[in-house]
Design an enzyme around this catalytic site. Structure first.
Site, short mmCIF file in Angstrom:
data_model
loop_
_atom_site.label_atom_id
_atom_site.label_comp_id
_atom_site.label_asym_id
_atom_site.label_seq_id
_atom_site.Cartn_x
_atom_site.Cartn_y
_atom_site.Cartn_z
N ASN A 1 30.86 -13.77 32.38
CA ASN A 1 30.34 -12.41 32.21
C ASN A 1 30.66 -11.62 33.49
OD1 ASN A 1 28.82 -10.08 32.02
ND2 ASN A 1 26.95 -11.11 31.31
N HIS B 1 31.49 -6.61 24.94
CA HIS B 1 31.11 -7.11 26.27
C HIS B 1 31.09 -8.63 26.18
CE1 HIS B 1 29.21 -7.96 29.96
NE2 HIS B 1 28.01 -8.21 29.46
N CYS C 1 25.84 -4.10 32.66
CA CYS C 1 26.92 -4.61 31.79
C CYS C 1 27.42 -3.56 30.80
CB CYS C 1 26.47 -5.85 31.03
SG CYS C 1 26.14 -7.23 32.13
#
Ligand code: ACO
Length: 323
Positions: free
Chosen positions: A280, A250, A114
């Site tokens: 996500n 993020h 990520c």
């Protein structure tokens, strides 16, 4: 003379297939209310037949190039952040290079889960400031729907697919925080935490594997490490929270986003939030949020933007840039 890596184009691509939280109800023991209240996620996009990490990346890159008024021949390098490349090799970045019809330059993938886009941006900046490249396409693209265990309610509801891209160009700056472009970067990793977030397959197992996550443990690290890396990057850039126009975090969980903003003393009005619509999307989440934030009219030329991310590794970092 200071060389800066300036964003001259941005773009994103989201698969057409939208999956609302309610679609999980009845398939696994979950409901819309749990997903919304614990994560902030309302829907996500999943790829359909024929869509892959490289095709989404190419679509996002084309928009960034068009916005900048450039062609693939103007690009020296492609850096693609992904943990879900189409194949084990070649890199998805070289596939994008071919799909763009680009016969010059070089392309490679960066894998920091990520945090991948932060690592890719930092690498692109290093190529530009060292004079090895004039223009770099930096892309984040993921198909996490391919590594979901659909029987695991604690992970399958959280992730989505998509891609975002920035085109960076070497431009002369003054060496002050007033310059456009990347002002600072901060990268970190700590491999001792590998068991908190990993995929249980790969070359060693001969399977693709599924994402496994101890979500509440990752959560514990997230706010603290994200606030720390953002603070370090701001100090390096010579700016303070008061100078910041936008945080583009993020997009993993609205509670992590809120907690980090609070720790940085910045109101949610200055945070670009897309987690409700994208879930996500791992390395794609920051370039997606930057592109959507610009499209919404939030991020404007000259704005000071702080981006930060944490993911599997653990790996985390931040970039401060003036749009
Ligand atoms: N529906 C209903 N209940 C659920 C679901 C679900 N989809 N998922 C888990 N639960 C249950 C759990 O089983 C648990 O039940 P129990 O108390 O009976 O054991 C309860 O809900 C609480 O579970 P927690 O995991 O403690 O819930 P938490 O509030 O921590 O929220 C979440 C979970 C959303 C995963 C959160 O921890 C999170 O966002 N963590 C960070 C994720 C992240 O940032 N990842 C980093 C990047 S990802 C990458 O690098 C790939």
């Amino acid at each position: 003379m200071t060389i800066r890596s300036v964003v001259i184009g941005s773009g994103h691509y989201l698969p057409k297939r939208i999956v609302e939280n309610a679609e999980f109800e009845g398939k696994i023991d979950t409901d819309d209310e749990w997903i919304r209240s614990r994560s902030g996620i309302e829907r996500r996009h999943f790829v359909s037949e024929g869509e892959t990490t490289s095709t989404m990346a190419t679509a996002a890159a084309r928009i960034a190039l068009e916005e900048a008024g450039k062609t693939p021949a103007d690009v020296d390098a492609i850096i693609l952040a992904t943990s879900t490349a189409d194949l084990t090799f070649p890199s998805a970045a070289t596939m994008v290079q071919a799909q763009l019809g680009m016969e010059n330059g070089f392309a490679f993938d960066v894998q920091a889960v990520c945090a991948g886009f932060i690592f890719a941006l930092s690498n692109a900046n290093a190529l530009i400031v060292s004079g090895q490249a004039k223009r770099v396409l930096v892309i984040g693209s993921e198909t996490f729907s391919k590594i979901m265990d659909w029987t695991d309610r604690s992970t399958s509801v959280l992730f989505g697919d998509g891609a975002g891209a920035l085109l960076l160009e070497a431009q002369e700056g003054t060496g002050t925080p007033a310059d456009r472009g990347i002002l600072s970067t901060d990268l970190n990793s700590d491999g001792r935490y590998r068991d908190l977030l990993y995929v249980d397959g790969g070359i060693s197992t001969g399977t693709t594997g599924y994402l496994r996550m101890q979500g509440n443990q990752v959560f514990r690290h997230a706010v603290e490490k994200l606030a720390a890396t953002a603070t370090t990057a701001m100090e390096r850039a010579g700016v303070t929270a008061e100078d910041v126009d936008w945080i583009v975090p993020h997009q993993a969980n609205i509670r992590i986003i809120q907690g980090t903003a609070k720790k940085l003393n910045l109101p949610m009005e200055q945070v670009v939030v897309t987690v409700q619509d994208h879930g996500n999307t791992s390395a794609a989440s920051i370039p997606l949020a930057l592109s959507v934030g610009k499209q919404r009219g939030q991020i404007k030329q000259g704005d000071l933007v702080v981006t930060e991310a944490i993911g599997g590794g653990l790996a985390w970092g931040a970039v401060v840039l003036r749009w």
